[in-house]
Design an enzyme around this catalytic site. Structure first.
Site, PDB file in Angstrom:
ATOM      1  CG  HIS A  10      55.218  43.572  43.507  1.00 25.70           C
ATOM      2  ND1 HIS A  10      53.785  43.005  43.444  1.00 25.70           N
ATOM      3  CD2 HIS A  10      55.567  43.427  42.184  1.00 25.70           C
ATOM      4  CE1 HIS A  10      53.458  42.513  42.604  1.00 25.70           C
ATOM      5  NE2 HIS A  10      54.381  42.658  41.580  1.00 25.70           N
ATOM      6  CE  LYS A  14      40.377  46.114  40.131  1.00 25.25           C
ATOM      7  NZ  LYS A  14      40.308  47.332  39.805  1.00 25.25           N
TER       8      LYS A  14
END
Lengths: 286, 182
Positions: free
Chosen positions: B37, B101
């Site tokens: 990222h 998650k």
């Protein structure tokens, strides 16, 4: 040959820990599956299928194969005590390639991955000594997601045991779905800061479903399980009855001015494997 | 409801998905954790086009065999670590499906609503099960620089799931609902 055989055994131990979840954990997950419905049941079904598949195909159940952590009790008559550390390090290097396990040791300053699961202080070994000539090793690879939810509370002694309980319940609820629930929560109460956390982690070695031998602590464990499971966080934080499979508490005496509480959260993949090495170099998984 | 989507997907399809639905994905997905990222956003590097793929928060365990990469275990990693990047990432790359998650926060939720995207949860720790649904490794970026877990891996998946729609494009979140219920 003697040492090579022991190293082979330790590689097998790591493999067992990574691919084959202990029965007490599997049974607890199966019980949870029975009482859950909807999304929670889907999560537990995936977990149980995954456990089966990992065991059958001998591959790590989770891609986060953890920081390699060992608890060793050395019989003082074992002939090669000074070789044990190097054997563990070499076994971890070999296991990284052979099993394989994910390279998980990163330099905190540069971010560079060491690529062999070795590094400063890692593998992390806790040593203990006993009479006799056997060496007992427990492999306890610990994942990062659950470890990140660890907490140390240096509480005011005045808050008493109720304050301790509230702190534990609040922190586990705050962790939500992050540590891969249903989790096993290890708690160390007392000691200094480091000892509280150490006891929290050590308590996770106790099988799921086994209460503390101290009746008062066992009662607190039961109460905490109930309170946390009322939160409806559920498997993976998606809602449900099972947020924790168990809570384990260990205690140490404390300084009059301190009330340390160390919480160490373990994901459902509560990976542990145990072996005994005899003085003749033969070993067995237990 | 249960849906089976083939990537890439358009906004109309995303709009069908509501919190609590079950989704299975077929097509190309890419893995990105903290470091990927960071590189793609802050250093503005994007050697592959992520817009048509699903983004998977995952640091897989891989093995190279006869010069080819194979997936050994590849479950999701904790998504909340990526909260500091994700709204910007969605805006810049048009990401419509995020797999992870544990859930994400308000900033991501708003971006999913504004740009029509969903966050879907895959069972944490189910690495062996996930690996079964990954059919091919079609690329990897920044492997030497970032190491195996943090590199960007491109996977071809088939019927990847069950994924639970946990944050939809209408501003609803399964996690928020739970927090209120406490």
């Amino acid at each position: 040959m003697y040492l090579e055989n022991i190293k082979k055994g330790i590689v097998e131990l790591i493999k067992k820990a990574e691919t084959d979840l202990p029965l007490d954990v599997v049974n607890a997950l199966k019980s949870a599956y029975k009482i859950e419905t909807g999304v929670a049941k889907i999560q537990l079904e995936a977990i149980l299928k995954n456990i089966d598949l990992a065991k059958k195909t001998k591959r790590p159940m989770c891609q986060d194969t953890g920081i390699q952590t060992f608890f060793i009790t050395v019989g003082i008559d074992f002939p090669k005590i000074l070789d044990l550390k190097k054997l563990i390090v070499d076994a971890v290097k070999t296991a990284t390639i052979q099993i394989p396990i994910r390279p998980n040791t990163v330099d905190p300053l540069t971010g560079l991955n060491h690529k062999d699961n070795i590094g400063n202080y890692i593998p992390y070994i806790t040593w203990d000594f006993t009479n006799g000539s056997d060496v007992s090793i427990t492999a306890f690879p610990k994942g990062g997601g659950s470890e990140n939810m660890s907490k140390l509370g240096m509480l005011k002694p005045g808050v008493g045991i109720d304050g301790v309980k509230n702190f534990i319940v609040d922190e586990v609820i705050k962790a939500g779905g992050n540590p891969c629930p249903p989790t096993i929560v290890g708690v160390g109460i007392g000691g200094g800061a480091d000892l509280a956390l150490k006891l929290g982690k050590k308590s996770l070695l106790r099988p799921v479903g086994i209460r503390s031998r101290d009746k008062k602590i066992a009662e607190i464990e039961n109460e905490l399980i109930k309170r946390i499971n009322k939160s409806n966080i559920g498997p993976m934080g998606l809602g449900g009855k099972t947020t924790v499979l168990d809570v384990h508490i260990e205690m140490a005496h404390r300084h009059p001015a301190s009330l340390p509480v160390g919480i160490v959260v373990q994901c459902w993949a509560n990976r542990r494997a145990h072996m005994i090495i005899h003085k003749d170099g033969n070993w067995e998984m237990k | 409801m249960e849906y089976h989507f083939t990537l890439p997907v358009n906004k109309d399809k995303i709009k069908k998905l509501k919190v609590g639905d079950i989704l299975y994905l077929t097509g190309e997905i890419f893995t990105a954790r903290d470091e990927t990222h960071h590189i793609m956003l802050k250093k503005n590097k994007h050697p592959f086009d992520p817009s048509e793929m699903a983004l998977y928060h995952c640091g897989p365990l891989m093995k190279k065999d006869k010069g080819k990469w194979h997936v050994v275990s590849a479950g999701p990693t904790t998504s909340s670590r990526m909260e500091i990047f994700e709204d910007e990432f969605i805006k810049k790359f048009g990401t419509k499906i995020i797999i992870g998650k544990g859930g994400m926060g308000e900033k991501t939720q708003k971006a999913l609503q504004k740009y029509t995207g969903v966050y879907v949860a895959y069972t944490g720790g189910a690495g062996a099960l996930a690996a079964e649904k990954i059919k091919e490794v079609t690329g990897v970026y920044w492997l030497d620089e970032l190491g195996m877990p943090e590199a960007a891996w491109i996977f071809k998946v088939k019927e990847f799931g069950p994924l639970i729609v946990a944050m939809d494009s209408y501003g609803k979140s399964i996690y928020k609902k739970l927090k209120k219920g406490k």
